[in-house]
Design an enzyme around this catalytic site. Structure first.
Site, PDB file in Angstrom:
ATOM      1  N   GLY B 156      61.136  37.047  27.528  1.00  8.28           N
ATOM      2  CA  GLY B 156      61.795  35.986  26.791  1.00  8.28           C
ATOM      3  C   GLY B 156      62.917  36.543  25.939  1.00  8.28           C
ATOM      4  O   GLY B 156      62.983  37.748  25.675  1.00  8.28           O
ATOM      5  N   CYS B 157      63.814  35.663  25.498  1.00 11.23           N
ATOM      6  CA  CYS B 157      64.968  36.102  24.718  1.00 11.23           C
ATOM      7  C   CYS B 157      64.533  36.628  23.349  1.00 11.23           C
ATOM      8  O   CYS B 157      64.987  37.693  22.913  1.00 11.23           O
ATOM      9  CB  CYS B 157      65.970  34.960  24.573  1.00 11.23           C
TER      10      CYS B 157
END
Lengths: 354, 354, 354, 354
Positions: B156-157
């Site tokens: 995920g970012c």
């Protein structure tokens, strides 16, 4: 009741502009003196065609005698270090002052000198007595003293958003006094109207970045008040960030609950109770988190609370408009109290959304 | 060397668009299959007039046989829960997969089901074995395993920006494993391209607000990897904020130094050493703090470090572009490794400023 | 004087929100009915936690009898085509209506049907008489008729900003009636609150683009009024552009002077004279050009004028806030006149800058 | 082929930064001299930590001998008036020059002096011959002459976006040469990197406003080239507007068709044909209108066309990135031609969307 007469000094910066705009709609306070050094002698409409003022006044040199002749109160919106050049003369002449700068936010002149040592003029000051006398203009915590003060130091924008949530918790001893982290985010108007490269739209847009990590001046201001209310010395972590928007300031505060059995609702209720009589502070329901957009161009502070039962941490979020509740609006709120008016007189509390 | 053939599935969302854009300039990888369900049958140029692709391909139904016939690798940019419907069939057919969704980020399917229980399709999955097999696609920490992986789950970012700074410190035992606070800020493209009211410019502009306070899904993802590297269970505080900008993600991480005698320079040096051979990570000099603008449209992560000797806290700041190093660029970085190429092949590392 | 009772129908879109916000501060008008279909039955505070209304009303189904029982006036903020479903029943029951949609902006129902043919419900209407009766709610030009109207159609945002500058010139015959070009620019809130991909911050930010080039609906609305005032049929060029900002609308109008000897000052004086008694319109000095920021969240229109002696062209610039003078504020201005109040009662005229 | 050596003078402004960034990725051109007056003597990494250059060069005083020793070509990104101080010395020493300023955009020095009279240094120039010799660097129209030029004057950003659409129409005589209106919109980076109050994010955000209405300097530049191509003197209306975004420029051009029977498709086809061999210009299908976002950080110009059969007007829309095709990218495109390379060598043509 006759309108009280107010001088606004430093009228063309954002603090001055907001003050003038707020007072324009004020039912009981009138601007009777417009002062500024650089713009002295100019008609207001030349400087600010978009904000016509009644009578289109000429900006005047901020001479203490002229101010005292024209006004009962003065709001100073000057660079740090400059206000202190003017304040003693105004007080001597009976003008009561709300200072939007940092010059009188510390009870100790020595502390101020340490924190603001880089400012020109910082070293010449000798007004320890005025530093000691000045009242910290957070009306939710100092209302009684503000009412009778000669000199009120309006708090910084970051301290306002950070302290409103923290102070009730510290006062009641609900949180550990150590390990507090304040991660704050501000719009670029907080940097003022003077042209600086890093505040250009081309530079600040499409960007978020921290600045002043460890040692930002507002750290000491927050710690001073937090320590005072907690009754013990507090050292905390404060990190501001620049956000690509004009106005708005959010402080996300992380602290540890002393009693891990306490819930977000418990803490929320305690804070709400503390501000029962504070019309400018609203505590949101647990699960609703404040957006700066909800307070844009208002004098309201929104507080949100959430707790993590796994880690025992409490997250307290405070949103304000940095130029209103974080600066000029808070100044007018203080002025209202000094003038014997209701705190919110003439102050906008609801946003125009979106 | 002949170009490797890549299928991109889910081509019209931001993850797919970025992947296609990056692969367009790639010297050794070619897009040979363009898949999408809703846009199936349409010419690419109708959907995206501003990003012409060679041959103007038609978007195809993501049929596993057709994908396997056309491509050696597949990048999946699909909603959570949907990737897992397609991955087993692709692996069976010999297609190696980089999945940009969260479906294979957890080693335990059970954990995934708990965290993503609200997704449609979440409950039908039974591919524990693939969850266990999948490699977490953070190339700076899993390069060797990614090179030979059949299935890579791109992080995920928020985890990417948070973990890159934290992991070297945890691995070396420099910081306390408890009490870690991650205050993260993201541009609105992180919310995807599907129209949602709160992501409208009129709603999200001139606003900053926290969301998902306590319990955001990325918390568990960060904790899983942090625990693994630290060799002990870690629970931490993670709070994301929505920032009025298109791209960019900043994680400001607060942690306590085990040895308060350590300086920011010490920690900075340790992190820099850890990434000595990592061309996408750069550690800034102490006193310089990362702006998301400095990594816009690049696959670079910038890390800044500062320490507070008063409180013993270390502040680690990580800035990335959420759609590149936080999503599609990291996917291509993984693809490079799987294809036997240098990690940065075809990836932009320098921004066009401003 | 007792407060007049106002129903607001369609309360959760931007038009409704602005109307409620404006009426909240209004000294002589009170909201006594809050209507909406989708949000019917919900408490206002659930829908809009950031804009508390006194008594926290429940949103009600917009039943004509209930509205008539509760209110003297109704402001309708509904999608095009829907207002016409409700208006006849309200008028029959003695409720005077300000409609913010386009349903009654044309004197001919036939024209409306041609322009708005794509709207659902467009074809069923048969209320030619109401179209003929309705007054175009541009108070600076129809004040007398608005005062006594049963039904007022508030103008579109683009027509308001375009016409205020143009009409005095057309009326006095100073400009050629052909060849007029209106290049207009609007913030994204003009597209409403319903989620649409192209209005996402990620899509609309860092972008300017034209849309509806040739044939945008507001073209015919502008032409209808311009023709009426000019006393001859006018066809003109109107091109709107989407600007990455929340609020604000600028119309840059290009037209040819009939007498090339006329100066910008001449034209400016003529327009200023035309609006001598119009408190919401201000003509700037020649050489000062209007910014939408100067009218943000106000009901003021700013007009700037410049002439090119080389080409004989006159450039007339009009700036408004699209949601206030371009929509809800203009609606309240009409309501004021209908209720026998001063036009600006309760309306903000000065911005909070910046 | 050995890399050509390029000097970049004025490296810390936006034009210089873009040039350096573009040349960083260029396969056949290398920066061998970095010049600047104010930053002379400083290491590049101190000035621009976010854009590391190979070898971290020191900025040097722009001494003509030193430049000539180090480079075959020079790109000058200096304030108007300053380039002309340096260019003669460079040409004498055999350095071929691309000048990004306005100093050599006019064939007549006298015209330049009239237009740029307010610049310091404007009056001392006497290089009529160089003005006459310089080639206007619009590669789509001057490719042959640019290839052999000693001195190329890169066009202004507004002229580039305006002329690309207009010139084919003027050349073929499809439109009336009088009555042309150019309504242009630019991001704030067009104003440069020097700090100016009106370009602050707090001032320019949430605002659109015209400036330089009638008489903006780019008017004369556009007219000079338009007249030359049309073969007759052209006077037109040009109005720029400041848009709250970093990059991007849109020119919306209004003109009258000579033959009202011509359609948008006819005109679109003619323009597309004119740019058949121009890889940086793309004409969109009729009905698709260019967004500046579609060309962000690319050297591409997008052109859209629409016609109004009622009024006989043609609307031609041109979108570019003001800092790439509008400045540094166009400079590199010229450099490519001068160096005997393909026009697009090293230039990005596709955006990273969003």
């Amino acid at each position: 009741m006759a309108s009280k007469r107010v001088a606004v000094i430093g009228a063309s910066g954002y603090g001055g502009l907001q003050t003038l705009r707020l007072l324009h709609d004020h039912p009981d306070l009138s601007v009777t003196f417009l002062g500024g050094e650089r713009s002295s002698g100019k008609r207001w409409s030349e400087l600010t065609p978009f904000l016509p003022l009644p009578g289109d006044p000429v900006v005047q040199n901020p001479d203490p005698d002229a101010i005292a002749a024209a006004a009962d109160f003065a709001v100073l919106s000057l660079p740090n270090g400059l206000a202190a050049q003017l304040v003693p003369a105004l007080l001597t002449r009976g003008v009561r002052v709300v200072d939007l700068s940092a010059d009188y936010r510390y009870r100790s002149l020595q502390t101020w000198k340490e924190v603001y040592s880089s400012e020109a003029l910082a070293l010449n000051r000798g007004d320890e007595d005025l530093c000691a006398e000045a009242v910290y203009g957070l009306p939710e915590w100092e209302e009684r003293r503000i009412r009778s003060a000669r000199l009120v130091a309006a708090p910084g924008c970051f301290p306002t958003a950070s302290l409103l949530g923290l102070l009730p918790l510290l006062k009641q001893g609900l949180i550990e006094p150590s390990g507090i982290v304040i991660d704050a985010k501000t719009g670029t108007s907080g940097g003022g109207r003077a042209a600086k490269e890093h505040l250009l739209l081309a530079e600040a847009s499409e960007a978020i970045a921290p600045y002043g990590v460890v040692g930002h001046r507002h750290t000491s201001e927050i710690e001073q008040i937090a320590s005072q209310v907690a009754g013990q010395p507090i050292q905390l972590q404060f990190t501001p960030h620049l956000v690509p928007m004009v106005r708005g300031l959010l402080a996300t505060v992380y602290c540890r609950l002393r009693d891990p059995g306490l819930t977000a609702d418990d803490c929320s209720t305690l804070i709400r109770t503390a501000y029962r009589d504070a019309p400018c502070v609203e505590v949101l329901p647990v699960g609703t988190y404040p957006s700066t957009k909800w307070v844009r161009q208002t004098n309201r502070a929104l507080i949100g609370v959430q707790a993590d039962t796994r880690t025992g941490q409490l997250i307290v979020m405070g949103a304000i408009d940095n130029l209103v509740k974080g600066q000029a609006g808070q100044g007018v709120q203080c002025l209202n109290l000094m003038a014997g008016l209701a705190a919110t007189t003439g102050l906008p509390l609801l946003p125009f959304y979106p």
